[in-house]
Design an enzyme around this catalytic site. Structure first.
Site, short mmCIF file in Angstrom:
data_model
loop_
_atom_site.label_atom_id
_atom_site.label_comp_id
_atom_site.label_asym_id
_atom_site.label_seq_id
_atom_site.Cartn_x
_atom_site.Cartn_y
_atom_site.Cartn_z
N GLU A 128 0.99 -1.27 -0.08
CA GLU A 128 -0.04 -0.06 -0.12
C GLU A 128 0.79 1.30 0.19
O GLU A 128 1.75 1.49 0.73
CB GLU A 128 -0.90 -0.07 1.09
CG GLU A 128 -2.00 1.25 1.12
CD GLU A 128 -2.92 1.35 2.45
OE1 GLU A 128 -2.67 0.38 3.31
OE2 GLU A 128 -3.59 2.05 2.53
N GLY A 269 3.42 2.31 10.88
CA GLY A 269 3.12 1.43 12.03
C GLY A 269 2.84 0.07 11.87
O GLY A 269 3.26 -1.01 12.12
N GLU A 272 -2.35 -3.90 7.03
CA GLU A 272 -3.64 -4.92 7.04
C GLU A 272 -3.59 -5.80 6.13
O GLU A 272 -4.67 -6.55 5.72
CB GLU A 272 -4.92 -4.06 7.04
CG GLU A 272 -5.21 -3.39 6.05
CD GLU A 272 -4.86 -2.07 5.68
OE1 GLU A 272 -3.90 -1.75 6.23
OE2 GLU A 272 -5.46 -1.37 4.77
N GLU A 306 -5.44 -2.94 12.59
CA GLU A 306 -5.33 -3.84 11.35
C GLU A 306 -6.40 -5.01 11.27
O GLU A 306 -6.72 -5.34 10.17
CB GLU A 306 -3.90 -4.02 11.39
CG GLU A 306 -2.78 -3.13 11.32
CD GLU A 306 -2.89 -1.92 10.71
OE1 GLU A 306 -3.47 -2.04 9.67
OE2 GLU A 306 -2.48 -0.74 11.15
N HIS A 309 -9.62 -3.65 9.94
CA HIS A 309 -9.47 -3.65 8.24
C HIS A 309 -9.93 -4.92 7.63
O HIS A 309 -10.34 -4.63 6.44
CB HIS A 309 -8.06 -3.24 7.86
CG HIS A 309 -7.84 -1.80 7.84
ND1 HIS A 309 -8.57 -0.92 7.20
CD2 HIS A 309 -6.56 -1.19 8.36
CE1 HIS A 309 -8.00 0.23 7.42
NE2 HIS A 309 -6.74 0.22 8.09
#
Ligand code: BES
Ligand code: ZN
Length: 885
Positions: A128, A269, A272, A306, A309
């Protein structure tokens, strides 16, 4: 620099993809410098495409192409075109076809940490938003959803663990080669940004979870061998999150396994990826001696985020990156609600609002302001912002406030029902909410499209004869970059009117409506609400629970604010009253240089006494009392001043008020400090953490008094600490001082933790944040410390990030040395990790609010940067921050 990269992409230019990819087969032969990726894509023309027999253009970057095959026939060089961003096949069949490519990439050389890279010896990925194109040629956009089968092959010695998304389907040795393989299949169609792969010698901590419908899910956390004893909290957090999503939102997990991998080099951090979340190890690893309560809280929140998600982002994904808030804002809202349900609701709200005001309000008031759903971007990586995340979450919260919890849940259920397995837009989300509730939410859409923080200017007039209270509300919507004219918004305003004894008066609007929940809806630019049967002049408590992300302005006299501070039934507004009281003193002192009067006089003493009263109220949660004792910080004060800010005057005001409070109520603070001392063994639960927070807040004020015995107390706090929370709290309080106690504690901390990277990050950060005249020199010195490296994002954030984002006097030092430090390090970092460089440069966003001399110095640094060679990421931040002139 190819200028086409710097042309903004526009939301209004969205067009569906010309081709769709239904299935993907990938085969990876892992190698440090030459990983070979064989890809087989089942493509077909998109029936919804607007172009007629268009060329097939696949995204791809930093790839060495070895072969292209179409329907089994290898293409000659003349059959396709290649540039450094794409592979174009001009003619493809007008029916389903298969395209195969073989490419090679270099994970070792991947310093941007996007695509396939190595963290220490572990192969991992971050796709991503646009990293998948650095792995293979693909339609790398979120509205192309495919079913993936992934085979990975590597020497067993180098990578005993081979993971990808979905469920494991096969694994085995390749006899005589020392190599082995694993095959993974993910049955859920997904966009390429959710792809993930991991290979390495990792230890596994296993567990399991039985879903509400009785399916058994295998849970695994993979970490560097030797770190297995630090995974317990992350695993417990994961199980709590899985249960909570079932109970609160009716959402179950949908694969046989859920894997989490912790790596030490990660730009963000955590991520997902479907069934294979990849985490920055600082958000997984925790042990009482190495992780603070803050770390434990962050781990719980991010693991949950996460995981959540899986439904908000993965099962329903985003049509395009303009819709990023659709998954991020909603998922932040969900993780906030999770923490709120598991811990103290009011404290969570205070922390979230403080975060919003510290990071998002300045963004919305500065040159980088953009709507929660931006209309244009140059580099999407720059739009993972506080506005998209934090304000985006506030918009979901407002919908829940307007529709009620049940109404919101119904809307969300409908959103899942209508969009499961596909790529959605903000309109789909708000549309589901509107449909479920039968409400017209078209005015609410403005929240997604208009930037800037609305101001709610309120006043209350009491008519003693008519026994009515008249509340007038004005919406002030100031212009922001690119948006000069704005429409009035729909603003949920929660309120109460306090009677003389501090109780809430019944709220009856003239015209008959009784407000059970104290909620009114502001829809016009100017609006009046008249409350009847009000026996005496009431004290207004407006924007309870911070019901909308706005700036409330209302003139209350100090007596009224003090009254709210003691009596407001809304815990958020009770805290807010204390903050407002202190902020008024701090801004008065900071204005025009520095005036000690407001922060040392009788009002400061009254504030101190009110803080002491609430902080000693044992019926309140300790964490809440701790928040009460924290004075508005430098960024709170600067934001309130809004212009001509002198960070030194701000700091002086802060320190003087802290000293006044510390001295005036030292007796009470000493008692609180003693009473909150821990008894049993360490536990990271909310109540124990709250006690530690209360104790540190009291200690901070006591040390602020400047008394030698209090500095002794802080040193003792450090020496006697049996957990990281207490140790780092004391170290941070001592770090600002020019005393031997500071040097002793810092040296001790280093000696003890030099070989624990995550703990050593704290040592770097605490020094970078210290408010001292020589902080620039300290940071310079630490840049050449043997344990420092620009290449590790955590270390970089700990030192440079802390300095530029969390040390306002140091970064804004009057001679401009802080700006020079940022400019020169960002230039260096930009060459190998543009994403990290651009994030650091965000620290310049409030330069126009500074006093003229600092403005000139900051502008000089920005101009210098703009004239150099910058990545697209940094170019966008620097030029937008500088603005038009
Ligand atoms: N999807 C993001 C991670 C991400 C961010 C990937 C930016 C690529 C670019 C993830 O869900 C996320 O939001 N992570 C946050 C933490 C979260 C708790 C707000 C992060 O990494 O900071
Ligand atoms: Zn997220």
């Amino acid at each position: 620099m190819d200028q086409s990269l710097r042309r903004p992409k526009l939301l209004k230019d969205y067009a569906p993809p010309d081709y769709l990819i239904d299935e993907v087969e990938l085969d990876f032969a892992l190698d440090p410098n030459a990983t070979r990726v064989s890809s087989k894509l089942k493509l077909r023309p998109n029936p919804k495409a607007t172009n007629n027999r268009p060329p097939l253009i696949l995204d791809g970057e930093n790839l060495a192409l070895e072969s292209v095959t179409l329907d089994g026939k290898q293409l000659a060089a003349a059959d396709y075109r290649l540039d450094d961003k794409s592979l174009t096949v001009p003619t493809v069949p007008d029916r389903p076809f298969v395209l195969e490519t073989v490419t090679v990439c270099d994970p070792e050389a991947n310093t941007a940490l996007s695509g396939l890279y190595r963290s220490r010896a572990t192969y991992c990925t971050q796709c991503e938003p646009e990293g998948f194109r650095r792995i293979t040629y693909f339609l790398d956009r979120p509205d192309v959803l495919a079913v993936y089968t992934v085979r990975i092959e590597a020497p067993r010695q180098e990578a005993a663990v081979l993971l990808a998304n979905g469920n494991p389907v096969a694994a085995g040795d390749l006899p005589g080669t020392g190599r082995h393989f694993a095959v993974w299949h993910d049955p859920h169609p997904k966009p390429s940004y959710l792809f993930a792969l991991v290979g390495g010698n990792l230890a596994c901590v296993p567990d399991s979870f039985a879903t509400a419908s009785g399916r058994d899910v295998k849970l695994n956390i993979y970490v560097e061998p030797g770190k297995e004893d630090r995974c317990g909290w992350a695993m417990e957090s994961l199980k709590r999150a899985m249960r909570w999503d079932e109970q609160r939102f009716g959402r179950e997990y949908d694969l046989d396994v859920f894997n989490i991998v912790a790596v030490s080099d990660f730009n963000m951090g955590a991520m997902e990826n479907k069934g294979l979340n990849i985490f920055n190890d600082k958000l997984v690893l925790a042990r009482p001696d190495t992780a603070s309560d803050g770390d434990y809280g962050a781990i719980e929140g991010v693991i949950a985020h996460e995981y959540f998600h899986n439904w908000t982002g993965n099962r329903v994904t985003c049509r395009d990156w303009f819709q990023l808030c659709l998954k991020e804002g909603l998922t932040v809202f969900r993780d906030q609600e999770f923490t709120s349900d598991l811990r103290s609701g009011p404290v969570k709200r205070i922390l979230d609002v403080r975060m919003l005001r510290t990071h998002q309000f300045p963004e919305d008031a500065g040159p980088l302001a953009h709507p929660v759903r931006p209309a244009s971007y140059i580099e999407i990586n720059n739009f993972y912002t506080a506005t998209v995340y934090e304000k985006g979450a506030e918009l979901c919260r407002m919908l829940q406030t307007l529709l009620g919890r049940d109404g919101f849940r119904k809307g969300l259920d409908l959103y899942f029902e209508w969009n499961d397995g596909s790529a959605a837009t903000v309109e789909d989300f708000v549309g589901a909410m509107a449909d479920a509730s039968g409400r017209d939410l078209s005015q609410f859409m403005l929240w997604y499209n208009q930037s800037g923080t609305p101001e709610l200017a309120c006043s209350l007039d009491y008519d003693a004869r008519a026994k009515t209270a008249r509340l007038s509300v004005n919406q002030v919507l100031s212009p922001t970059p690119g948006q000069t004219k704005k429409e009035p918004m729909l603003i949920p305003l929660k309120l109460g009117l306090l009677g003389g004894n501090g109780d809430d008066l019944p709220l009856q609007l003239e015209g008959g409506t009784t407000l059970a929940d104290g909620l009114v809806e502001v829809t016009d630019r100017e609006q009046v609400f008249i409350f009847k049967d009000i026996p005496t002049a009431p004290t207004p408590s407006l924007l309870r629970d911070f019901s909308a992300p706005v700036r409330l302005t209302m003139t209350l006299d100090p007596d009224q604010i003090e009254f709210l501070m003691m009596h407001d039934k809304d815990p958020f507004n009770r805290w807010q009253a204390a903050q407002s009281y202190a902020t008024n003193l701090l801004t008065a002192a900071s204005r025009g240089g520095f005036d000690a009067g407001p922060v040392t006089g009788t009002e400061a003493t009254r504030l101190a006494q009110a803080l002491a009263t609430t902080a000693s109220e044992i019926s309140l949660a300790a964490a809440y009392r701790a928040e009460f004792l924290k004075l508005p910080n430098e960024s709170d004060i600067a934001r309130e001043l809004a212009s001509n800010v002198d960070p030194d005057a701000v700091r002086t005001a802060y320190e003087r008020l802290r000293a006044t409070v510390g001295r005036k109520i030292s007796g009470t603070l000493g008692e609180i400090y003693e009473d909150a001392a821990a008894t049993g063994p360490f536990s990271p639960d909310a109540e124990s953490a709250g006690k530690r927070a209360l104790r540190s807040a009291a200690l901070d004020l006591l040390v602020g008094s400047g008394e030698a015995e209090e500095i002794e107390r802080a040193l003792r706090h450090y020496r006697e600490a049996t957990n990281m929370t207490d140790a780092i709290a004391a170290l941070s309080i001592l770090s600002h001082l020019d005393r031997p106690a500071r040097d002793e504690a810092l040296a001790d901390f280093y000696a003890r933790w030099q070989d624990e990277p995550l703990v050593l990050d704290k040592w770097f950060a605490v020094q970078a944040r210290a408010t001292r005249p020589d902080s620039v020199e300290t940071v310079h010195g630490l840049l050449s410390h043997p344990k420092f490296s620009l290449k590790n994002p955590n270390r970089l954030r700990a030192l440079i990030g802390s300095f530029v984002h969390a040390n306002p006097t140091g970064f804004n030092r009057a001679d401009g040395a802080g700006y020079e430090l940022l400019a020169s390090s960002a230039l260096q970092i930009d060459r190998f990790n543009p994403h990290m460089a651009a994030r650091l440069l965000g620290a310049f966003e409030s330069w126009r609010t500074l006093e003229p001399k600092r403005q000139a110095l900051a502008k000089g640094a920005l101009r210098q940067l703009a004239s150099g060679e910058l990545s697209t990421d940094s170019y966008e931040i620097v030029t937008k921050t500088l603005g038009a002139d």
